[in-house]
Design a protein around this motif. Structure first.
Motif, PDB file in Angstrom:
ATOM      1  N   PRO A   1      72.810 -33.812  13.618  1.00  0.00           N
ATOM      2  CA  PRO A   1      72.138 -32.513  13.707  1.00  0.00           C
ATOM      3  C   PRO A   1      71.114 -32.329  12.596  1.00  0.00           C
ATOM      4  O   PRO A   1      71.258 -32.856  11.499  1.00  0.00           O
ATOM      5  CB  PRO A   1      73.274 -31.495  13.545  1.00  0.00           C
ATOM      6  CG  PRO A   1      74.526 -32.238  13.755  1.00  0.00           C
ATOM      7  CD  PRO A   1      74.273 -33.667  13.421  1.00  0.00           C
TER       8      PRO A   1
ATOM      9  N   THR B   1      75.971 -25.921  11.074  1.00  0.00           N
ATOM     10  CA  THR B   1      76.724 -26.927  11.828  1.00  0.00           C
ATOM     11  C   THR B   1      77.998 -27.310  11.084  1.00  0.00           C
ATOM     12  O   THR B   1      78.062 -27.187   9.860  1.00  0.00           O
ATOM     13  CB  THR B   1      75.869 -28.205  12.055  1.00  0.00           C
ATOM     14  OG1 THR B   1      76.632 -29.151  12.815  1.00  0.00           O
ATOM     15  CG2 THR B   1      75.476 -28.854  10.741  1.00  0.00           C
TER      16      THR B   1
ATOM     17  N   ARG C   1      69.606 -27.053  14.888  1.00  0.00           N
ATOM     18  CA  ARG C   1      70.396 -25.850  14.624  1.00  0.00           C
ATOM     19  C   ARG C   1      69.632 -24.967  13.658  1.00  0.00           C
ATOM     20  O   ARG C   1      68.787 -25.443  12.886  1.00  0.00           O
ATOM     21  CB  ARG C   1      71.745 -26.217  13.980  1.00  0.00           C
ATOM     22  CG  ARG C   1      72.607 -27.133  14.831  1.00  0.00           C
ATOM     23  CD  ARG C   1      73.348 -26.325  15.898  1.00  0.00           C
ATOM     24  NE  ARG C   1      74.150 -27.201  16.753  1.00  0.00           N
ATOM     25  CZ  ARG C   1      73.774 -27.620  17.962  1.00  0.00           C
ATOM     26  NH1 ARG C   1      72.580 -27.281  18.437  1.00  0.00           N
ATOM     27  NH2 ARG C   1      74.567 -28.373  18.689  1.00  0.00           N
TER      28      ARG C   1
END
Lengths: 329, 329
Positions: free
Chosen positions: B262, B116, B294
């Motif tokens: 995230p 990310t 992710r």
């Protein structure tokens, strides 16, 4: 009969203890030497310690009067399978003038025999390690755990110490203040309960301190955990309860539900009047309410009894047990 | 801008990977060398592998065009604190003609950056070991676990392998037939799933086989556990679920409930399409339903992005991330 002498030996990792005793219960001599576990120290050194303890115990005894002997030691099976190890033990035995035969049994059987004269039962030991074993006709039958620190020994002193460090690390990770047990562990390992400015630095120092030593040294923290539980520390109490559940679970793996034979508790963590011993008694009492609970006593005396009971002049092995093995509970 | 080149390195315990890339995303060269973790291999050897990987990656690149570099490695903090280690890395850097500065970051940050471009979030890694870390402004903030095999790494490949052996030993103790996973573990460790006439002999052989090796080699059994879970083996499934709960628990120690940043999953056990990765996604989704999940990708590319984003000509770090780091999910 009262002239007959037997010899018992309890060979542990940190000490070797010997007892020469008459069948009427008169203790003629005791001996103590260093650790003699042949697996960890090698058979030659173990045999040397054995000889030293025997020599002390026989100071005032004519070895020709000794009619039987039993040696209890961890890894007995491995010793018996190794001709060199067996020869080293034979030499030590003969070097002190003994001419009678001797038997070698696992330390778990000797601990069992130090707690009861019943031929069938269960021994549950928690010291540095942990093991449960069924006893059938005074031989070790099925065994649970005793798998060593890497793979097992659940509920042992090693396990208690490691879990105490783990709980402390988890608290530090979470940004929590260490509790009473955590502060004691910090003091024991780092010399102070003071945290570094960044708690992660304390985490790293703790890990480095522990990993520099032999893993089994974590067992040194066990008395701190047990003492904390005794003082009402919640983490210590939770660990002691978890250890007791692990130990009873190991026993349950080899002892059927409803078994009413005696269950002997052995090892430094279960023979004293400690919170862990109490918690194990509760767990065990819940699973086997009708089982007599005994505490292991003097292993050398248990070994001496195992040696003596097979002699032809012994007709009442239980009465002999009462004479030879001091009652501990 | 498209002439500017950056270099990223991902230094792991078993391999070192290097990437030279232009800011437009054109990959100019990659390099691969042996394990370079300075903690386990020593700084000199680690620096040697670093130099070898760099030299390969720069085969077709003028090193004078390289404007920035980032090295991600486990134990980055320890390297930076050690003047000799830092000097060895400096020499390796300059030996390939690089004159730009470089930054050193923990491997967890580089894994995060490979998943990310968000400056705040969480990285959760499970490979041989396991660690969770918060990321704040693209720096590692609080860390949970990563405590190593003796004291932690709960839910890691080491943990899965050790627990698989433990379950097998417990089954053998109880006199149960090993299940599918147990038979696979027996075959892997002893060459056959056949038990000895006395199951305790198989127990002893297993313990000896495992303890002869480095403990961390238990991680080699992890793929067997994960595969067994994938085939519906109940023990494998239970271990995978337990590992996922441990990993999510480590993340929860450093990541607040309700956090919507995230969460990047990294390490060999969480980046593939495995039952453990699926179980962790479920656990993590339950705890942080609004968090984007992710998967970590190419660590060297993540490192290159960390190097590049600080350059003055970079105005849109997220767009740069899209160009430099191949998307993996």
């Amino acid at each position: 009969m009262s002239d007959t002498v037997v010899v018992g030996l309890d060979v542990g990792g940190t000490s070797t203890r010997a007892l020469a005793v008459r069948l009427d219960g008169t203790r003629l001599g005791t001996g103590r030497a260093g650790g003699g576990n042949p697996t960890s120290h090698g058979a030659d050194r173990a045999a040397g310690e054995l000889g030293a303890a025997l020599r002390q115990a026989l100071t005032d005894v004519d070895p020709a009067r000794v009619r039987a002997g039993t040696i209890g030691l961890a890894g007995a099976g491995r010793l018996l399978a190794d001709p060199d190890g067996r020869a080293a033990f034979d030499r030590a035995w003969h070097s002190v003038g003994l001419r009678c035969p001797y038997a070698v049994h696992g330390d778990a059987l000797v601990a069992y025999a130090s707690g009861t004269a019943a031929v069938d039962g269960t021994i549950l030991v928690a010291g540095t390690g942990a093991i449960a074993a069924g006893v059938r006709d005074l031989r070790l039958d099925r065994v649970a755990d005793g798998h060593g620190w890497l793979l097992g020994d659940l509920g042992s002193g090693y396990w208690l110490g490691r879990e105490a460090v783990r709980r402390l690390l988890a608290a530090l990770d979470a940004g929590d203040e260490p509790g009473g047990l955590g502060r004691r562990v910090l003091t024991e390992l780092l010399g102070s309960a003071q945290l570094a400015a960044r708690p992660r630095d304390t985490v790293d120092t703790l890990i480095q301190t522990v990993t520099r030593r032999a893993p089994v040294e974590l067992a040194r923290l066990a008395p701190i955990v047990v003492a904390a539980a005794g003082h009402g520390d919640p983490t210590g109490g939770a660990l002691v309860d978890e250890a007791a559940a692990h130990l009873a679970g190991s026993a349950a793996r080899i002892r059927p539900a409803g078994d009413t034979t005696p269950l002997v508790l052995g090892g430094g963590l279960l023979t004293g009047d400690t919170p862990l011993a109490a918690a194990v008694r509760v767990e065990v009492g819940r699973r086997w309410p009708a089982a007599p609970l005994r505490s292991a006593g003097d292993g050398a005396a248990g070994a001496a009894w195992l040696a003596a009971r097979a002699l032809p002049e012994v007709t009442d092995a239980a009465a002999l047990h009462d004479r030879l093995v001091p009652r501990t509970c």
